[in-house]
Write an enzyme that holds these catalytic residues in place. Structure first.
Site, short mmCIF file in Angstrom:
data_model
loop_
_atom_site.label_atom_id
_atom_site.label_comp_id
_atom_site.label_asym_id
_atom_site.label_seq_id
_atom_site.Cartn_x
_atom_site.Cartn_y
_atom_site.Cartn_z
N HIS A 9 0.83 -1.21 0.00
CA HIS A 9 0.00 0.00 0.00
C HIS A 9 0.86 1.26 0.00
O HIS A 9 2.07 1.23 0.28
CB HIS A 9 -0.90 0.01 1.24
CG HIS A 9 -0.13 0.01 2.53
ND1 HIS A 9 0.43 1.15 3.07
CD2 HIS A 9 0.21 -0.99 3.38
CE1 HIS A 9 1.06 0.86 4.19
NE2 HIS A 9 0.94 -0.44 4.40
N GLU A 84 -2.08 -7.05 7.41
CA GLU A 84 -0.85 -6.93 8.18
C GLU A 84 -1.02 -7.67 9.51
O GLU A 84 -2.12 -8.11 9.87
CB GLU A 84 -0.54 -5.44 8.43
CG GLU A 84 0.76 -5.14 9.14
CD GLU A 84 1.99 -5.69 8.45
OE1 GLU A 84 2.27 -6.90 8.63
OE2 GLU A 84 2.67 -4.93 7.74
#
Length: 205
Positions: A9, A84
């Site tokens: 990202h 994550e």
């Protein structure tokens, strides 16, 4: 041959401040949005155009994926497997604070034992690795030959998956691999996975 492109990202304020993000709903900052738009434009014009996109469902990956969708007409699937690490009570703390106050979680000093340690209300690196590798195997099973898939995810899952492919331990995977914001790691898969490009940002060159 199936091509999988891992993309981290774009940058967030917590990236800039070196704070542990975990599952926190932290959006992209201005730099991160610019990175995401540049990467999406590269995919659409000069790079590899994906047939479909699989993305972590956290805020920062959703925003990055939206940039891709704005330039490419492609189906998107959000999958928790690509999140994550859940850092539990350490979420939001500066990296240095955790390293100084909680050295048992430091891979550099504690090695393999640290990979199995679970922060309160979080998950261990070993659990994250198991989750990501399971998501990877499901992705390959559902893929067809000659298909190109973009996976929008985070630094941790990328490093762990690269380590898995390279046969590294969890500690080695985290300590010796990197993933810059909006970088690409290209993997070709036929009988086995082969990393073609690792942690590149061709859109910025």
């Amino acid at each position: 041959m199936t091509t999988i492109v891992l993309m981290r990202h774009g940058e967030t304020a917590w990236n800039r401040e070196s704070r542990l993000q975990g599952w926190a709903p932290v959006p992209l900052n201005d730099q991160g949005r610019e990175q995401a738009n540049s990467a999406a434009a590269y995919l659409n014009t000069d790079g590899i155009t994906p047939d479909r996109v699989v993305s972590s469902d956290l805020v920062r990956t959703r925003e990055t994926t939206t940039a891709v969708e704005s330039t490419i007409d492609v189906s998107v699937q959000f999958d928790e497997a690509w999140r994550e690490r859940d850092l539990g009570v350490y979420q939001g703390l500066p990296y240095e604070t955790v390293a100084d106050r909680f050295p048992a979680f430091g891979l550099g000093e504690a090695g393999a034992k640290a990979a199995d340690r679970i922060p309160d209300s979080g998950e261990s690196l070993a659990q994250v690795s198991e989750r990501v590798v399971s998501g990877w195997q499901e992705l390959l099973t559902a893929s067809s030959p000659s298909e190109t898939i973009l996976v929008v995810t985070h630094g941790g899952p990328i490093r762990l998956l690269i380590g898995h492919i390279e046969g590294l331990s969890i500690a080695e995977s985290v300590l010796h691999n990197r993933a810059e914001n909006c970088s690409f790691t290209e993997i070709e898969y036929e009988d086995e996975a082969k990393i073609v490009r690792k942690n590149t940002t061709p859109w910025a060159e």
